[in-house]
Design a protein around this motif. Sequence first.
Motif, PDB file in Angstrom:
ATOM      1  N   ILE A 152      11.811 -10.005  -4.855  1.00 20.14           N
ATOM      2  CA  ILE A 152      10.817 -11.384  -5.228  1.00 20.14           C
ATOM      3  C   ILE A 152      11.658 -12.104  -6.293  1.00 20.14           C
ATOM      4  O   ILE A 152      12.676 -11.723  -7.296  1.00 20.14           O
ATOM      5  CB  ILE A 152       9.660 -10.718  -5.879  1.00 20.14           C
ATOM      6  N   ASP A 153      11.366 -13.293  -6.493  1.00 22.91           N
ATOM      7  CA  ASP A 153      11.593 -14.244  -7.348  1.00 22.91           C
ATOM      8  C   ASP A 153      10.217 -14.439  -8.616  1.00 22.91           C
ATOM      9  O   ASP A 153       9.203 -14.222  -7.923  1.00 22.91           O
ATOM     10  CB  ASP A 153      12.154 -15.645  -7.102  1.00 22.91           C
ATOM     11  N   TYR A 154      10.533 -14.903  -9.649  1.00 21.98           N
ATOM     12  CA  TYR A 154       9.340 -15.028 -10.609  1.00 21.98           C
ATOM     13  C   TYR A 154       9.703 -16.034 -11.756  1.00 21.98           C
ATOM     14  O   TYR A 154      10.901 -16.404 -11.977  1.00 21.98           O
ATOM     15  CB  TYR A 154       9.049 -13.486 -11.325  1.00 21.98           C
ATOM     16  N   VAL A 181       4.969 -10.458 -11.501  1.00 23.35           N
ATOM     17  CA  VAL A 181       5.177  -9.326 -10.692  1.00 23.35           C
ATOM     18  C   VAL A 181       4.048  -8.446 -10.262  1.00 23.35           C
ATOM     19  O   VAL A 181       3.905  -8.091  -9.393  1.00 23.35           O
ATOM     20  CB  VAL A 181       6.215  -8.477 -11.722  1.00 23.35           C
ATOM     21  N   LYS A 182       2.984  -8.693 -11.162  1.00 24.03           N
ATOM     22  CA  LYS A 182       1.823  -8.063 -10.852  1.00 24.03           C
ATOM     23  C   LYS A 182       0.917  -8.637  -9.656  1.00 24.03           C
ATOM     24  O   LYS A 182       0.326  -8.281  -8.804  1.00 24.03           O
ATOM     25  CB  LYS A 182       0.648  -7.665 -12.088  1.00 24.03           C
ATOM     26  N   LEU A 183       1.176  -9.926  -9.595  1.00 25.84           N
ATOM     27  CA  LEU A 183       0.748 -10.848  -8.639  1.00 25.84           C
ATOM     28  C   LEU A 183       1.504 -10.416  -7.359  1.00 25.84           C
ATOM     29  O   LEU A 183       0.639 -10.193  -6.184  1.00 25.84           O
ATOM     30  CB  LEU A 183       0.857 -12.386  -8.913  1.00 25.84           C
ATOM     31  N   ALA A 184       2.665 -10.284  -7.257  1.00 26.92           N
ATOM     32  CA  ALA A 184       3.287  -9.702  -6.116  1.00 26.92           C
ATOM     33  C   ALA A 184       3.073  -8.440  -5.696  1.00 26.92           C
ATOM     34  O   ALA A 184       2.884  -8.183  -4.405  1.00 26.92           O
ATOM     35  CB  ALA A 184       5.119  -9.720  -6.458  1.00 26.92           C
ATOM     36  N   VAL A 185       2.789  -7.649  -6.652  1.00 21.46           N
ATOM     37  CA  VAL A 185       2.358  -6.034  -6.211  1.00 21.46           C
ATOM     38  C   VAL A 185       0.895  -6.276  -5.569  1.00 21.46           C
ATOM     39  O   VAL A 185       0.824  -5.647  -4.277  1.00 21.46           O
ATOM     40  CB  VAL A 185       2.067  -5.483  -7.505  1.00 21.46           C
ATOM     41  N   THR A 186       0.286  -7.091  -5.846  1.00 26.34           N
ATOM     42  CA  THR A 186      -1.266  -7.254  -5.226  1.00 26.34           C
ATOM     43  C   THR A 186      -1.003  -8.025  -3.955  1.00 26.34           C
ATOM     44  O   THR A 186      -1.693  -7.351  -2.902  1.00 26.34           O
ATOM     45  CB  THR A 186      -2.278  -8.223  -6.162  1.00 26.34           C
ATOM     46  N   TRP A 187      -0.187  -8.915  -3.880  1.00 26.83           N
ATOM     47  CA  TRP A 187       0.121  -9.430  -2.546  1.00 26.83           C
ATOM     48  C   TRP A 187       0.819  -8.609  -1.466  1.00 26.83           C
ATOM     49  O   TRP A 187       0.299  -8.547  -0.300  1.00 26.83           O
ATOM     50  CB  TRP A 187       1.167 -10.808  -2.656  1.00 26.83           C
ATOM     51  N   VAL A 188       1.541  -7.689  -2.085  1.00 24.87           N
ATOM     52  CA  VAL A 188       2.262  -6.943  -1.058  1.00 24.87           C
ATOM     53  C   VAL A 188       1.424  -5.756  -0.634  1.00 24.87           C
ATOM     54  O   VAL A 188       1.469  -5.496   0.722  1.00 24.87           O
ATOM     55  CB  VAL A 188       3.604  -6.109  -1.675  1.00 24.87           C
ATOM     56  N   LYS A 189       0.390  -5.295  -1.483  1.00 27.88           N
ATOM     57  CA  LYS A 189      -0.496  -4.285  -1.033  1.00 27.88           C
ATOM     58  C   LYS A 189      -1.291  -4.955   0.184  1.00 27.88           C
ATOM     59  O   LYS A 189      -1.993  -4.377   0.962  1.00 27.88           O
ATOM     60  CB  LYS A 189      -1.276  -3.868  -2.061  1.00 27.88           C
ATOM     61  N   ALA A 211       4.230  -1.024 -13.338  1.00 33.39           N
ATOM     62  CA  ALA A 211       3.900   0.638 -12.862  1.00 33.39           C
ATOM     63  C   ALA A 211       2.832   1.020 -13.901  1.00 33.39           C
ATOM     64  O   ALA A 211       2.093   1.961 -13.563  1.00 33.39           O
ATOM     65  CB  ALA A 211       5.012   1.463 -12.729  1.00 33.39           C
ATOM     66  N   LEU A 212       2.963   0.889 -15.160  1.00 35.92           N
ATOM     67  CA  LEU A 212       2.069   1.521 -16.113  1.00 35.92           C
ATOM     68  C   LEU A 212       0.869   0.613 -16.517  1.00 35.92           C
ATOM     69  O   LEU A 212      -0.115   1.169 -16.957  1.00 35.92           O
ATOM     70  CB  LEU A 212       2.786   1.371 -17.461  1.00 35.92           C
ATOM     71  N   THR A 213       0.683  -0.494 -15.901  1.00 34.14           N
ATOM     72  CA  THR A 213      -0.513  -1.535 -16.095  1.00 34.14           C
ATOM     73  C   THR A 213      -1.076  -2.147 -14.989  1.00 34.14           C
ATOM     74  O   THR A 213      -2.118  -2.743 -14.875  1.00 34.14           O
ATOM     75  CB  THR A 213       0.008  -2.639 -17.120  1.00 34.14           C
ATOM     76  N   SER A 214      -0.550  -1.828 -13.856  1.00 32.56           N
ATOM     77  CA  SER A 214      -1.104  -2.340 -12.551  1.00 32.56           C
ATOM     78  C   SER A 214      -2.026  -1.148 -11.789  1.00 32.56           C
ATOM     79  O   SER A 214      -1.288  -0.314 -11.460  1.00 32.56           O
ATOM     80  CB  SER A 214       0.043  -2.875 -11.590  1.00 32.56           C
ATOM     81  N   PHE A 215      -3.328  -1.520 -11.780  1.00 30.89           N
ATOM     82  CA  PHE A 215      -4.086  -0.500 -11.331  1.00 30.89           C
ATOM     83  C   PHE A 215      -5.494  -1.042 -10.590  1.00 30.89           C
ATOM     84  O   PHE A 215      -5.633  -2.329 -10.902  1.00 30.89           O
ATOM     85  CB  PHE A 215      -4.453   0.600 -12.549  1.00 30.89           C
ATOM     86  N   GLU A 267     -12.707   5.207 -12.647  1.00 24.68           N
ATOM     87  CA  GLU A 267     -11.329   5.724 -12.549  1.00 24.68           C
ATOM     88  C   GLU A 267     -10.370   4.635 -12.271  1.00 24.68           C
ATOM     89  O   GLU A 267     -10.309   3.953 -11.212  1.00 24.68           O
ATOM     90  CB  GLU A 267     -11.216   6.785 -11.736  1.00 24.68           C
ATOM     91  N   ARG A 268      -9.257   4.592 -12.953  1.00 26.93           N
ATOM     92  CA  ARG A 268      -7.853   3.973 -12.653  1.00 26.93           C
ATOM     93  C   ARG A 268      -7.112   4.475 -11.866  1.00 26.93           C
ATOM     94  O   ARG A 268      -6.418   5.229 -12.090  1.00 26.93           O
ATOM     95  CB  ARG A 268      -7.434   3.462 -14.268  1.00 26.93           C
ATOM     96  N   ILE A 269      -6.900   3.667 -10.705  1.00 25.13           N
ATOM     97  CA  ILE A 269      -6.049   4.393  -9.717  1.00 25.13           C
ATOM     98  C   ILE A 269      -4.767   3.413  -9.715  1.00 25.13           C
ATOM     99  O   ILE A 269      -4.882   2.189  -9.333  1.00 25.13           O
ATOM    100  CB  ILE A 269      -6.618   4.150  -8.455  1.00 25.13           C
ATOM    101  N   PRO A 270      -3.475   3.794  -9.964  1.00 25.95           N
ATOM    102  CA  PRO A 270      -2.440   3.009 -10.212  1.00 25.95           C
ATOM    103  C   PRO A 270      -2.106   2.474  -8.798  1.00 25.95           C
ATOM    104  O   PRO A 270      -2.328   3.158  -7.625  1.00 25.95           O
ATOM    105  CB  PRO A 270      -1.155   4.155 -10.370  1.00 25.95           C
ATOM    106  N   ASN A 271      -1.610   1.094  -8.748  1.00 23.38           N
ATOM    107  CA  ASN A 271      -1.442   0.696  -7.519  1.00 23.38           C
ATOM    108  C   ASN A 271       0.032   0.801  -6.982  1.00 23.38           C
ATOM    109  O   ASN A 271       0.390   0.478  -5.881  1.00 23.38           O
ATOM    110  CB  ASN A 271      -1.479  -1.041  -7.791  1.00 23.38           C
TER     111      ASN A 271
END
Length: 438
Positions: A226-228, A243-251, A280-284, A290-294
């Motif tokens: 990704i670019d950001y 980056v967290k937006l990209a994580v959501t988009w990828v999932k 990794a530590l804050t995207s869930f 319960e907080r499930i890591p993305n």
Amino acid sequence: MSFLLSVWFLLQSLVIGLCAYAGCVKGLFSRHPSLLRLWMGQMVVGLLGSELALHLFIYSLISMFVFTMLGVTHTWLGMIGWWVSLVTMVVLLHNFLKGLVSTHEIMSAAKQLHVPPSTPALPIASPVPPNVLSVSFWARILGVVTQRHYPHVRRTRDISYGTHAMNKLDVLYLDDAHLPHGRQAKRPVILYVHGGGWQEVDSTKENHGIPFVYHMANQGWIIFTIDYRLSPTHKMPAHIDDVKLAVTWVKQNAHKYSGDPNFVSIAGGSAGGHLASLAALTSFTVKQEERIPNIRCCVSIYGVYDFTDRNNIWTVKFVPMLEKLIMTDTLQRNPQIYKDVSPLEYLHCEEDRHKVLGVHVPFLLTHGTHDGIVPIEEAHHFRKTWNEVVRDKKLIMVEFPGGHHAFDALQSPRAIYQNYLIESFLFKDYHAYMTGKK
């Protein structure tokens, strides 16, 4: 004419000699904060003298022969250049052999992972250790250009994952015809975050992490790079928000590219390692309180973990650089915004809170011992704090002897073996995920 050739030969020998010396010492200028402008230059000369030591050795050998035939040794300048070149070649050979020998320690770390073999149910094959006796190994090292060694990897560019112009990503994948045994199942996913000091310095998805992303795509993984948004135009936390937006988009969209949205790992180098760790530590996702890591796994390559420099390990003006270019306020006036984007901060949690974010996310940290840009002590302190606070000891740190910052930017022994180490780390977790053991 011979005088001009002698001057040219001497200057060339001195420049290559500087690279050779920088390649075998730690932080040529990092111990001198007054030389801040030369701080990034040491990374370039250090890389040339370490990861490209073999190339410079071959060039110096040929150059020495040619200039000798042209008669430069008939002048005193030429003789000085000749001896400088000879000593330089000895140092370059030492640097290359040191890098080659250091791969034994990396292999030892990979073996300690006890990676299980692949099974017919998996869409990817198990990692294959590099073979220093193979032609392909040396072709990759001498060829330098990565893409030519992976002709079956496809790359789709500039897919939007957000509304901003910088919210673009590329997807790399191996064409179906070359998948192991023609397997067509959903494949594991890696989101790669490029480095570059969080700044607009020509650092993009196009020129960072090339050996890694192409190697993993060639092994059957689906890679999103990704670019950001970058500074100084955009201030933190815009970077991590993207980056967290990209994580959501990828999932949400990985399935469109044959990726498994339930197995998304993240990796990055330098500033990208910082952002990958923080994500990794804050995207869930919250499910039944319960907080499930993305993120399934995190790989941080010579990353930064503390924006407050609480352990006083930086020898250059790191925090002032952040205050001037990256952050919206100074550390003294607003320390909380620095803590909010420090991965180290998220390992400090009270016992009565929910599970520490990231405790169930395996971490792999890699760092070169000769890194003059990001001190290796950054990784040491992160590992120490993790072991003290996080109960699930799922963090592995591997030091790369003699490795400089961005040692994996080129096809070198360290880069090739690091790719194998990371692949082994991720494959082990993926195997457990697919076989129901995790």
